[in-house]
Scaffold this motif. Sequence first.
Motif, mmCIF file in Angstrom:
data_model
loop_
_atom_site.group_PDB
_atom_site.id
_atom_site.type_symbol
_atom_site.label_atom_id
_atom_site.label_comp_id
_atom_site.label_asym_id
_atom_site.label_seq_id
_atom_site.Cartn_x
_atom_site.Cartn_y
_atom_site.Cartn_z
ATOM 1 N N ASN A 355 0.843 -1.203 0.000
ATOM 2 C CA ASN A 355 0.000 0.000 0.000
ATOM 3 C C ASN A 355 0.874 1.246 0.000
ATOM 4 O O ASN A 355 1.839 1.340 0.770
ATOM 5 N N LEU A 356 0.525 2.200 -0.854
ATOM 6 C CA LEU A 356 1.200 3.487 -0.910
ATOM 7 C C LEU A 356 0.204 4.555 -0.497
ATOM 8 O O LEU A 356 -0.847 4.706 -1.124
ATOM 9 N N ILE A 357 0.527 5.285 0.546
ATOM 10 C CA ILE A 357 -0.391 6.294 1.097
ATOM 11 C C ILE A 357 0.261 7.669 0.964
ATOM 12 O O ILE A 357 1.323 7.923 1.540
ATOM 13 N N ASP A 358 -0.383 8.549 0.226
ATOM 14 C CA ASP A 358 0.141 9.887 -0.010
ATOM 15 C C ASP A 358 -0.664 10.910 0.796
ATOM 16 O O ASP A 358 -1.857 11.087 0.571
ATOM 17 N N LYS A 359 0.010 11.582 1.738
ATOM 18 C CA LYS A 359 -0.661 12.597 2.548
ATOM 19 C C LYS A 359 -0.128 14.000 2.267
ATOM 20 O O LYS A 359 -0.240 14.894 3.098
#
Length: 371
Positions: A355-359
């Motif tokens: 999973n890649l989570i961009d904040k």
Amino acid sequence: MKNTVNLLAKASEELKNEQEPGNSSFDPYEITVKHHLIFWLIYFAFNTLRWGSYFDDYEYSVKTNIIGFPIHMALTYLNIYVLMPKFVYTRKYLSYTILVICALFVMLLAKYNLTYYLVSTNVWPEGPEPIQNLTFNYGIQMMLGELYVVSFVTAIKLTIDWLRERNKLYEMEKRQLSTELRFLRLQVSPHFFFNTLNNIYSLTLTKSDKAPIVILKLSELMRYLLYATDKRRQSLTNEIECLQNYIDLERIRFDENLEVNISISGDLTNKEISPMLLMPLIENSIKHGVSKNLGKNKISLDITVLEDFLYFELTNSCPQDRKPNTTSKNFGGIGLSNVKKRLELGYEPEDYKLNLIDKGHTFIIKLKLRV
């Protein structure tokens, strides 16, 4: 630098060995003379018992089969080794059909005459009535009987050929995947080595006490690259030690501008992982996050092993002017693409989850992997 040259030379040599014809695997579907003999002997015994019990005359059955089987074999081999390769595989179906009918007719004449003069003048005892002449019904029945034998053996041959081709395709795919995986494991960014060598050069000019430490850690990292990447799996402990050496080098490079928090928990013993799988994730955080962000940068790395799974979570700060929801394709570069491809090639779908989570100001990578 010498280790780098050795690493590339080793990869080239392995690729060469993969491509040499002498390294091809054993063909489990090879048909030898022994297999032909066993097949025809079993078929002869079966046919002899079948017609011997039908006529209650095993001597007659043996004689007719001794005459019939050379004809069976001649027609069969003519079909599978001559007619089919020359006409069916080249899509000359009409020519093939005509030649098969002609071959069956020649077989009919040979079988009739051999049976009449060598066994019995009643050439068709299983027929509706005794006959001593070459009749239309007798001819049709004999030709259909031969066609059955030819079709049966041809079906076996086609099945074995299909299995052989399938096995060759599987071996080619496996070899291709193995080669692709090998070079993916070798794709550590040259920018890292370039920057590290520059860093060593700067440290030696200032006669810094850090220079020997940097050289030692770089040597350990190169040794791992040289000897670990030729294995399908590597000890998780060794892989994490490699990550720590890499991070230590980057700490020295960025000095006070980089803060790294590492947490490792769980039982790492007897756990294995594809070598150099996690390195591109760290490298991605440095290259696309820390190196582009002015001021203080933070990286948090949490590695946890629970039962048979590794839980890897990496959080890094991003450039202040970067907009959120930037796609991982644009943000991650070849590092994340490398990891995704290696996961697809080296693991089953149920064995991992990435999973890649961009904040926006932070980018988080979460990996669950069976180890």
